[in-house]
Design a protein around this motif. Structure first.
Motif, PDB file in Angstrom:
ATOM      1  N   GLN A  69      -1.904  -6.622  -9.123  1.00  0.00           N
ATOM      2  CA  GLN A  69      -1.906  -6.034 -10.448  1.00  0.00           C
ATOM      3  C   GLN A  69      -1.798  -4.678  -9.926  1.00  0.00           C
ATOM      4  O   GLN A  69      -0.324  -3.528 -10.393  1.00  0.00           O
ATOM      5  N   VAL A  70      -1.550  -3.765  -9.041  1.00  0.00           N
ATOM      6  CA  VAL A  70      -1.051  -3.052  -8.494  1.00  0.00           C
ATOM      7  C   VAL A  70       0.527  -2.672  -8.106  1.00  0.00           C
ATOM      8  O   VAL A  70       1.681  -1.897  -8.440  1.00  0.00           O
ATOM      9  N   LEU A  71       1.175  -4.268  -7.361  1.00  0.00           N
ATOM     10  CA  LEU A  71       2.097  -4.159  -7.137  1.00  0.00           C
ATOM     11  C   LEU A  71       2.705  -4.494  -8.407  1.00  0.00           C
ATOM     12  O   LEU A  71       4.481  -3.961  -8.553  1.00  0.00           O
ATOM     13  N   ALA A  72       2.610  -4.803  -9.178  1.00  0.00           N
ATOM     14  CA  ALA A  72       3.248  -5.613 -10.109  1.00  0.00           C
ATOM     15  C   ALA A  72       3.882  -3.804 -10.977  1.00  0.00           C
ATOM     16  O   ALA A  72       4.589  -3.625 -12.386  1.00  0.00           O
ATOM     17  N   VAL A  73       2.963  -2.720 -10.654  1.00  0.00           N
ATOM     18  CA  VAL A  73       3.618  -1.358 -11.634  1.00  0.00           C
ATOM     19  C   VAL A  73       4.884  -1.299 -10.957  1.00  0.00           C
ATOM     20  O   VAL A  73       5.834  -0.424 -11.450  1.00  0.00           O
ATOM     21  N   LEU A  74       5.090  -1.472  -9.808  1.00  0.00           N
ATOM     22  CA  LEU A  74       6.558  -1.333  -8.809  1.00  0.00           C
ATOM     23  C   LEU A  74       7.697  -1.263  -9.597  1.00  0.00           C
ATOM     24  O   LEU A  74       7.983  -2.504 -10.557  1.00  0.00           O
ATOM     25  N   PRO A  75       8.497  -0.469 -10.336  1.00  0.00           N
ATOM     26  CA  PRO A  75       9.914  -1.301 -11.365  1.00  0.00           C
ATOM     27  C   PRO A  75      10.777  -1.590 -10.726  1.00  0.00           C
ATOM     28  O   PRO A  75      12.011  -1.764 -11.460  1.00  0.00           O
ATOM     29  N   HIS A  76      10.939  -1.581  -9.233  1.00  0.00           N
ATOM     30  CA  HIS A  76      12.586  -1.843  -8.792  1.00  0.00           C
ATOM     31  C   HIS A  76      11.833  -1.517  -7.197  1.00  0.00           C
ATOM     32  O   HIS A  76      10.949  -1.150  -7.184  1.00  0.00           O
ATOM     33  N   GLY A  77      12.706  -2.879  -6.277  1.00  0.00           N
ATOM     34  CA  GLY A  77      12.562  -3.543  -5.000  1.00  0.00           C
ATOM     35  C   GLY A  77      11.118  -3.802  -4.884  1.00  0.00           C
ATOM     36  O   GLY A  77      10.331  -4.778  -6.035  1.00  0.00           O
ATOM     37  N   THR A  78      11.075  -4.272  -3.478  1.00  0.00           N
ATOM     38  CA  THR A  78       9.491  -5.443  -3.386  1.00  0.00           C
ATOM     39  C   THR A  78       8.880  -4.065  -2.286  1.00  0.00           C
ATOM     40  O   THR A  78       8.915  -2.626  -2.257  1.00  0.00           O
ATOM     41  N   GLY A  79       7.791  -4.227  -2.285  1.00  0.00           N
ATOM     42  CA  GLY A  79       6.271  -4.226  -1.882  1.00  0.00           C
ATOM     43  C   GLY A  79       5.520  -4.532  -0.791  1.00  0.00           C
ATOM     44  O   GLY A  79       5.524  -5.066  -1.757  1.00  0.00           O
ATOM     45  N   THR A  80       4.666  -3.603  -0.740  1.00  0.00           N
ATOM     46  CA  THR A  80       3.467  -4.335  -0.470  1.00  0.00           C
ATOM     47  C   THR A  80       1.806  -2.931  -0.561  1.00  0.00           C
ATOM     48  O   THR A  80       2.426  -1.917  -0.519  1.00  0.00           O
ATOM     49  N   VAL A  81       1.142  -3.303  -0.076  1.00  0.00           N
ATOM     50  CA  VAL A  81       0.045  -2.450  -0.319  1.00  0.00           C
ATOM     51  C   VAL A  81      -0.582  -2.655  -0.118  1.00  0.00           C
ATOM     52  O   VAL A  81      -1.572  -3.805   0.944  1.00  0.00           O
ATOM     53  N   ASP A  82      -1.663  -1.760   0.678  1.00  0.00           N
ATOM     54  CA  ASP A  82      -2.726  -1.170   1.949  1.00  0.00           C
ATOM     55  C   ASP A  82      -3.672  -0.093   1.394  1.00  0.00           C
ATOM     56  O   ASP A  82      -3.570   0.203   0.736  1.00  0.00           O
ATOM     57  N   CYS A  83      -5.082  -1.017   0.777  1.00  0.00           N
ATOM     58  CA  CYS A  83      -6.090  -0.580   0.460  1.00  0.00           C
ATOM     59  C   CYS A  83      -6.851   0.398   1.496  1.00  0.00           C
ATOM     60  O   CYS A  83      -7.876  -0.643   2.066  1.00  0.00           O
ATOM     61  N   VAL A  84      -7.605   1.536   1.610  1.00  0.00           N
ATOM     62  CA  VAL A  84      -8.194   2.522   2.435  1.00  0.00           C
ATOM     63  C   VAL A  84      -9.419   3.097   1.982  1.00  0.00           C
ATOM     64  O   VAL A  84      -9.508   3.144   0.368  1.00  0.00           O
ATOM     65  N   GLU A  85     -10.137   3.002   2.433  1.00  0.00           N
ATOM     66  CA  GLU A  85     -11.365   3.710   2.084  1.00  0.00           C
ATOM     67  C   GLU A  85     -10.984   5.101   2.038  1.00  0.00           C
ATOM     68  O   GLU A  85     -10.235   5.700   2.301  1.00  0.00           O
TER      69      GLU A  85
END
Length: 117
Positions: A69-85
């Motif tokens: 769901q977080v990645l779906a926000v990106l309007p362009h390009g490709t991405g990765t998501v890292d979640c930290v405390e």
């Protein structure tokens, strides 16, 4: 060619009553991205979809974030998501609910020739 960080954007998002980490994370990334108009790709003559975006989300319970769901926000390009405390949780007086704050950092990388363009 080498990946070069071109942009760093920071945002904050909240879920006022639901303590939903994903909702707050999505809002934090939107906050980071939607206040900018990136023209760096145009200036360098590269395709906007060639951007590689590294998203870091800070929330109290990082394992509860839906990264898709977080990645779906990106309007362009490709991405990765890292979640930290990180982030912040403010409980209500009864301790039965509260407000959750998430922070987002979006790093935008482009694959550029050594020495720049």
């Amino acid at each position: 060619m080498a990946l070069k960080r071109m942009v760093l954007e920071i945002g904050m998002g909240t879920d006022i009553r639901g303590q939903d980490s994903t909702k707050a994370a999505v809002r934090a990334l939107r906050d980071a991205l939607w206040h900018n108009a990136l023209t760096v790709t145009h200036a360098l003559g590269v395709d906007v979809d060639s951007m590689q975006v590294k998203v870091t989300i800070g929330v109290p319970r990082p394992q509860t974030v839906d990264k898709a769901q977080v990645l779906a926000v990106l309007p362009h390009g490709t991405g990765t998501v890292d979640c930290v405390e990180g982030g912040l949780e403010i409980l209500n007086e009864a301790g039965t609910g509260g407000t959750l704050v998430a922070h987002a950092a979006a790093e935008v990388f482009l694959d550029l020739p050594e020495g720049g363009r």
